[in-house]
Design an enzyme around this catalytic site. Structure first.
Site, short mmCIF file in Angstrom:
data_model
loop_
_atom_site.label_atom_id
_atom_site.label_comp_id
_atom_site.label_asym_id
_atom_site.label_seq_id
_atom_site.Cartn_x
_atom_site.Cartn_y
_atom_site.Cartn_z
N LYS A 84 79.71 -41.95 -24.47
CA LYS A 84 80.28 -42.06 -23.14
C LYS A 84 81.79 -41.83 -23.23
O LYS A 84 82.48 -42.44 -24.06
CB LYS A 84 80.01 -43.48 -22.63
CG LYS A 84 79.80 -43.60 -21.15
CD LYS A 84 79.24 -44.97 -20.84
CE LYS A 84 79.27 -45.24 -19.37
NZ LYS A 84 78.99 -46.64 -19.08
C1 E4P Z 1 77.82 -47.52 -16.00
O1 E4P Z 1 77.73 -46.69 -16.85
C2 E4P Z 1 79.07 -48.15 -15.56
O2 E4P Z 1 79.83 -48.51 -16.63
C3 E4P Z 1 78.77 -49.30 -14.67
O3 E4P Z 1 77.71 -48.95 -13.80
C4 E4P Z 1 79.97 -49.83 -13.93
O4 E4P Z 1 79.55 -50.79 -12.98
P1 E4P Z 1 80.58 -51.80 -12.27
O5 E4P Z 1 81.41 -51.02 -11.31
O6 E4P Z 1 79.68 -52.78 -11.56
O7 E4P Z 1 81.38 -52.41 -13.37
#
Ligand code: E4P
Length: 218
Positions: A84
């Site tokens: 990522k």
């Molecule tokens: C997923 O890959 C993201 O890191 C995650 O959905 C972020 O979610 P949040 O905005 O609730 O922290």
């Protein structure tokens, strides 16, 4: 639509996988911090639990060289690791190079259609538009999913739209209607998808009426 679970809690992942709901997992540095676990150890444990299913693990570096070095370490942890990367110019460059080296990528922190277009041009495996964080700013996050879907279809980009920052069951159904390929969902929201007041009420009546027959199926 594929379902990923957005967590680093192994017990939640195991429970949802046992039901048969999971197509993958996403983590991020905040979720790792919340788990209190060693990053590489927990990623390896999740990967072993879901062999063959994609598990996103995020780099901590913000410069190209650092991301490349960390990405290679993460990719070597297991065959099913997806690296990522943040949606910055350095992150895009790392995405392009990792893709050319056969490493799958998930470009994260996407908040605009143009950012998603760039990620697709750099060969990202997944693009993660953050719905909830846009909604928090009174901007409709679902419009972004629709825009990205249309742009990717216009040019036949193979990058998968991974709806992220999901906060409610409505986010999931709306993302599915908008044509997202994947939704990454917190465990609590994923479990809520199964519940409906009328299901509970109907089941209660069926159980009561069945008991009144005095019969047994077994
Ligand atoms: C997923 O890959 C993201 O890191 C995650 O959905 C972020 O979610 P949040 O905005 O609730 O922290």
């Amino acid at each position: 639509m594929k379902f990923f679970v957005d967590t680093a809690e192994v017990s939640d992942i195991r429970e949802l996988h046992d039901i048969g709901l999971l197509d993958g997992v996403t983590t991020n540095p905040s979720l790792i911090a919340k788990s209190g676990r060693d990053f590489k150890e927990v990623v390896q444990e999740i990967c072993a639990l879901l062999p063959g299913l994609p598990v996103s693990a995020e780099v901590a570096a913000t410069d190209y060289d650092g991301m490349m070095a960390e990405g290679k370490v993460l990719a070597a942890l297991a065959d099913n690791v997806v690296v990522k990367l943040p949606l910055t110019l350095d992150g895009l460059k790392a995405c392009k190079h990792m893709t050319s080296e056969g490493i799958r990528t998930n470009v994260t922190l996407c908040f605009s259609a143009n950012q998603a277009l760039l990620a697709a041009k750099c060969g990202a495996t997944y693009i993660s538009p953050f719905i909830g964080r846009l909604d928090d700013l009174n901007v409709d996050g679902m419009d972004l999913i629709q825009d990205i879907r249309m742009i990717y279809d216009n040019y036949d980009y193979q990058t998968q739209v991974l709806a992220a920052s999901i906060r409610t069951p409505n986010h999931v159904s709306q993302a599915a209607l908008a044509g997202a390929d994947v939704a990454t969902i917190p465990p609590a929201v994923l479990k809520k998808l199964a519940s409906h007041m009328l299901t509970d009420k109907g089941l209660e009546a069926f159980v009561k009426d069945w008991a009144s027959t005095g019969q047994s199926i077994l």
